[in-house]
Design a protein around this motif. Structure first.
Motif, PDB file in Angstrom:
ATOM      1  N   SER A 162       0.828  -1.203   0.000  1.00 53.76           N
ATOM      2  CA  SER A 162       0.000   0.000   0.000  1.00 53.76           C
ATOM      3  C   SER A 162       0.862   1.252   0.000  1.00 53.76           C
ATOM      4  O   SER A 162       2.012   1.233   0.453  1.00 53.76           O
ATOM      5  CB  SER A 162      -0.950   0.017   1.191  1.00 53.76           C
ATOM      6  N   VAL A 164       0.574   5.603   0.684  1.00 49.34           N
ATOM      7  CA  VAL A 164      -0.184   6.793   1.047  1.00 49.34           C
ATOM      8  C   VAL A 164       0.427   7.944   0.268  1.00 49.34           C
ATOM      9  O   VAL A 164       1.639   8.182   0.359  1.00 49.34           O
ATOM     10  CB  VAL A 164      -0.097   7.091   2.555  1.00 49.34           C
ATOM     11  N   ASP A 166       0.617  12.019  -0.694  1.00 54.16           N
ATOM     12  CA  ASP A 166       0.320  13.370  -0.240  1.00 54.16           C
ATOM     13  C   ASP A 166       0.999  14.278  -1.255  1.00 54.16           C
ATOM     14  O   ASP A 166       2.232  14.338  -1.316  1.00 54.16           O
ATOM     15  CB  ASP A 166       0.896  13.571   1.171  1.00 54.16           C
TER      16      ASP A 166
ATOM     17  N   LYS B  89       8.394  13.024   8.747  1.00 54.37           N
ATOM     18  CA  LYS B  89       7.145  12.308   8.440  1.00 54.37           C
ATOM     19  C   LYS B  89       7.216  10.882   8.951  1.00 54.37           C
ATOM     20  O   LYS B  89       6.235  10.344   9.464  1.00 54.37           O
ATOM     21  CB  LYS B  89       6.922  12.283   6.924  1.00 54.37           C
ATOM     22  N   ASP B 157       9.755  14.391  -2.831  1.00 55.51           N
ATOM     23  CA  ASP B 157      10.435  15.051  -3.945  1.00 55.51           C
ATOM     24  C   ASP B 157      10.594  16.541  -3.661  1.00 55.51           C
ATOM     25  O   ASP B 157      10.190  17.037  -2.604  1.00 55.51           O
ATOM     26  CB  ASP B 157       9.722  14.775  -5.282  1.00 55.51           C
ATOM     27  N   LYS B 159       9.199  18.963  -5.144  1.00 52.78           N
ATOM     28  CA  LYS B 159       8.008  19.777  -5.415  1.00 52.78           C
ATOM     29  C   LYS B 159       7.059  19.841  -4.223  1.00 52.78           C
ATOM     30  O   LYS B 159       6.177  20.684  -4.165  1.00 52.78           O
ATOM     31  CB  LYS B 159       7.276  19.207  -6.634  1.00 52.78           C
ATOM     32  N   GLY B 160       7.243  18.899  -3.280  1.00 52.57           N
ATOM     33  CA  GLY B 160       6.361  18.869  -2.122  1.00 52.57           C
ATOM     34  C   GLY B 160       5.479  17.632  -2.100  1.00 52.57           C
ATOM     35  O   GLY B 160       4.628  17.488  -1.229  1.00 52.57           O
ATOM     36  N   ASN B 161       5.684  16.730  -3.058  1.00 52.85           N
ATOM     37  CA  ASN B 161       4.942  15.474  -3.050  1.00 52.85           C
ATOM     38  C   ASN B 161       5.617  14.490  -2.098  1.00 52.85           C
ATOM     39  O   ASN B 161       6.834  14.473  -1.974  1.00 52.85           O
ATOM     40  CB  ASN B 161       4.933  14.843  -4.445  1.00 52.85           C
ATOM     41  N   SER B 162       4.816  13.673  -1.437  1.00 46.39           N
ATOM     42  CA  SER B 162       5.410  12.614  -0.624  1.00 46.39           C
ATOM     43  C   SER B 162       4.564  11.350  -0.680  1.00 46.39           C
ATOM     44  O   SER B 162       3.359  11.399  -0.941  1.00 46.39           O
ATOM     45  CB  SER B 162       5.573  13.065   0.824  1.00 46.39           C
ATOM     46  N   LEU B 163       5.234  10.239  -0.474  1.00 48.11           N
ATOM     47  CA  LEU B 163       4.595   8.923  -0.462  1.00 48.11           C
ATOM     48  C   LEU B 163       4.987   8.206   0.811  1.00 48.11           C
ATOM     49  O   LEU B 163       6.136   8.311   1.241  1.00 48.11           O
ATOM     50  CB  LEU B 163       5.118   8.048  -1.603  1.00 48.11           C
ATOM     51  N   VAL B 164       4.056   7.483   1.374  1.00 48.09           N
ATOM     52  CA  VAL B 164       4.390   6.544   2.435  1.00 48.09           C
ATOM     53  C   VAL B 164       4.177   5.151   1.866  1.00 48.09           C
ATOM     54  O   VAL B 164       3.087   4.846   1.377  1.00 48.09           O
ATOM     55  CB  VAL B 164       3.491   6.735   3.670  1.00 48.09           C
ATOM     56  N   LEU B 165       5.205   4.328   1.898  1.00 48.00           N
ATOM     57  CA  LEU B 165       5.092   2.982   1.363  1.00 48.00           C
ATOM     58  C   LEU B 165       4.996   1.971   2.500  1.00 48.00           C
ATOM     59  O   LEU B 165       5.680   2.108   3.513  1.00 48.00           O
ATOM     60  CB  LEU B 165       6.307   2.616   0.503  1.00 48.00           C
ATOM     61  N   ALA B 179       9.604   3.418  -9.314  1.00 49.72           N
ATOM     62  CA  ALA B 179       8.601   3.958 -10.242  1.00 49.72           C
ATOM     63  C   ALA B 179       8.232   5.382  -9.836  1.00 49.72           C
ATOM     64  O   ALA B 179       8.115   6.279 -10.684  1.00 49.72           O
ATOM     65  CB  ALA B 179       7.360   3.063 -10.250  1.00 49.72           C
ATOM     66  N   ALA B 180       8.065   5.612  -8.543  1.00 48.35           N
ATOM     67  CA  ALA B 180       7.717   6.957  -8.070  1.00 48.35           C
ATOM     68  C   ALA B 180       8.864   7.927  -8.318  1.00 48.35           C
ATOM     69  O   ALA B 180       8.650   9.066  -8.744  1.00 48.35           O
ATOM     70  CB  ALA B 180       7.373   6.907  -6.581  1.00 48.35           C
ATOM     71  N   GLU B 183       8.953   9.056 -11.811  1.00 52.59           N
ATOM     72  CA  GLU B 183       7.866  10.000 -12.046  1.00 52.59           C
ATOM     73  C   GLU B 183       8.157  11.361 -11.412  1.00 52.59           C
ATOM     74  O   GLU B 183       7.760  12.401 -11.922  1.00 52.59           O
ATOM     75  CB  GLU B 183       6.570   9.415 -11.472  1.00 52.59           C
ATOM     76  N   MET B 184       8.859  11.330 -10.291  1.00 51.88           N
ATOM     77  CA  MET B 184       9.185  12.564  -9.582  1.00 51.88           C
ATOM     78  C   MET B 184      10.295  13.349 -10.288  1.00 51.88           C
ATOM     79  O   MET B 184      10.709  14.395  -9.800  1.00 51.88           O
ATOM     80  CB  MET B 184       9.604  12.248  -8.144  1.00 51.88           C
TER      81      MET B 184
END
Lengths: 367, 367
Positions: A162, A164, A166, B89, B157, B159-165, B179-180, B183-184
């Motif tokens: 999964s 998340v 943001d 985070k 990244d 730009k201010g995007n973040s992912l929690v995996l 992959a992220a 894209e970033m």
């Protein structure tokens, strides 16, 4: 077009069929979604439907969706659990109970996936969605036009992974979620665009679940009464038939997480001697007749089998299939400059301006 | 090889240089990392270094890293803020204060990025890492061999995007994060592999920050004393010189988020008349001399400018450059069957078994 207040296993049949009509060729196989929803209702409980106006202004409403190429979804059927995982993870992240489930996309598999979550959680499902049809990308929601952010969003796959997200914009959400979906095998399940009831009242496209149920019922009753099923749908929707023909050529590829392609038709009966082409990126985007573009996104283009009236998804198009192609106007929100920026033909790379579908554009007058 | 207990702005010079040597051609441009760390120390405070044994068993330790193709990182310099965002985070997600920062990868830019976080947060930085060098993928950490999960992981990244995996395996973490990252824009910053002090004592490759500092110092002092810089590094590392030559051909491409390619050399001096090839995926993976593979991953292959002894990253290889190529044995953990599965030549698609680097393999005896 009022949907029943309580949706049972047997009601899902009509909803899935109608969802395939609003799916405009995409949105995933409604058969898969129907089975998932029926199984969930059977195991848990019938689904309570509410109108968006019944929500408290401070109610927490969360849309759910399946994301990916329909061609993949048909072969890689989700267990249904992933949707609940995504929904519950988002609830945990938001730190409060979700009060209602919302449909992110009224077309295709996503007209039925919200029933899975509603059945299992016992939460009411809002009669409406964020598109009034199906669109291929997740920033293409009326929600965003009213300032609702797609994130925090939870994306889950069938393996137990999964994410998340943001992000700084809904377009970035689409980019990052699409890349993850491709890596996850081409399909994923998600909960996103959390909003309060007051916002939902402004931005939800109303009554689309009721419309899907009505379209399914119309088709079923026309067949039972030996009336022309396509004509019945045309009447119900106030649609125009823009072509009647047989597929003579189809090209398709799954690229960048989308099912893209073109289908070419040769006319039959009243359209004999005419050519027709349908372009799709998951959904049907552009219809060209005798070299002229006659309908473009965001207006709806949907294809029905000429005899049975069964809606045909882009991934089910095949050589020799005889179809009637319908067009109908999109929700007025999509016709605003902001809507056209999000889902107009130029967004998809077509060098044409959007011309709102008018009766004269269709083969027969639209109603 | 003891690193100073407190690292100041001026100490970062040696650490960055040494990091480029352990970077084995990859791990990103150490110059960028040095500037980031110096700026952070200047704005905040010098960095306190601790030995892993000084950690309490229940201390919470979190490694940080930059991820992506070095070719991209050199042009798209991170602000440094993203690392702190990722770190904080993850801390929030874990629900407790982090007690120490750890280096995920001792080579290249990642030998210095943990100093950015340590300087800003005031937390101690552990003298060690999870590779003892640089490797291209994030499941290639000794941490995983001791059961530490890469997730929950936060990826940010510029730009201010973040992912929690949250994934089912560290290999899945790599796939989704890669992959992220692509894209970033090709690079991203992350906090991952959270572990307690007791676990860190088992799985950290010890003393690698001290080694980078020592290598940088060795090079600097050799130059100041007009001694052969390459010989000084060879002595310090107990490495072997496996080739001395000039680049006659270089091919490279950025694909799947990695910088991949091959460099071909013609021998000079003692290697005149001989051919040599270096293959890389971010890092140098395989060295072939006169058609025979002489060194493979996970043993270290590093390239120094023949005159200056400056380490050369794969993305800085260019036609005509005269280099001495060094090889040295990897950390023993990588030579276990589990280690070879993770980082051996077959993982990278080479149809050869790993043969541990022996003195006879090198041009001159290894020590």
């Amino acid at each position: 077009m009022k949907i029943k207040r309580t949706v049972h296993v047997e009601d899902m049949e009509d909803i899935a069929t109608g969802g395939a009509i609003l799916g405009t060729g995409g949105g995933g196989d409604p058969y898969v979604g129907k089975l998932m929803a029926q199984e969930a209702i059977r195991r848990h409980a019938p689904v309570k439907i509410v109108d968006v106006d019944e929500l408290a202004d401070d109610a927490l409403v969360v849309p759910v969706c399946m994301m990916g190429a329909p061609t993949v979804m048909t072969e890689k059927i989700p267990a249904g659990r992933e949707l609940i995982v995504a929904f519950r993870k988002l609830e945990e992240l938001l730190g409060r109970r979700i009060d209602a489930v919302l449909c992110g996309e009224a077309g295709g598999v996503n007209s039925t996936t919200p029933f899975v979550v509603a059945a299992e959680t016992g939460l009411p499902l809002v009669d409406g969605d964020g598109m009034g049809r199906a669109f291929p990308e997740l920033q293409m929601e009326t929600f965003g036009m009213f300032g609702v952010k797609a994130t925090p969003m939870v994306l889950c796959d069938d393996k137990g992974n999964s994410l998340v997200l943001d992000t700084v914009s809904n377009a970035w959400t689409e980019r990052l979620a699409r890349a993850a979906t491709v890596e996850m095998g081409g399909s994923a399940l998600l909960a996103f665009y959390a909003m309060d009831g007051a916002t939902a009242k402004k931005c939800v496209v109303r009554g689309t679940l009721g419309l899907t149920a009505k379209l399914g019922e119309t088709l079923r009753e026309a067949r039972a009464g030996h009336r022309d099923p396509v004509a019945a749908i045309v009447d119900e929707l106030g649609a125009g038939v823009i072509f009647h023909g047989r597929i003579k050529d189809i090209e398709r590829r799954t690229v960048g997480g989308f099912a893209r392609g073109k289908a070419r038709f040769e006319g039959v009966d009243e359209w004999k001697g005419h050519d027709f082409r349908l372009d799709f990126q998951n959904e049907f985007l552009v219809a060209e007749r005798d070299g002229d573009i006659v309908v473009t996104t965001p207006d709806l283009i949907t294809a029905l089998e000429a005899e049975s009236g069964n809606p045909v998804t882009a991934d089910a198009l095949r050589y020799g299939l005889r179809l009637k192609v319908l067009a109908l106007p999109c929700n007025p929100l999509w016709r605003t400059p902001q809507g056209i920026d999000l889902v107009g033909p130029r967004y998809f790379g077509y060098d044409v301006d959007y011309r709102p579908l008018e009766p004269a554009t269709a083969g027969r007058p639209c109603r």
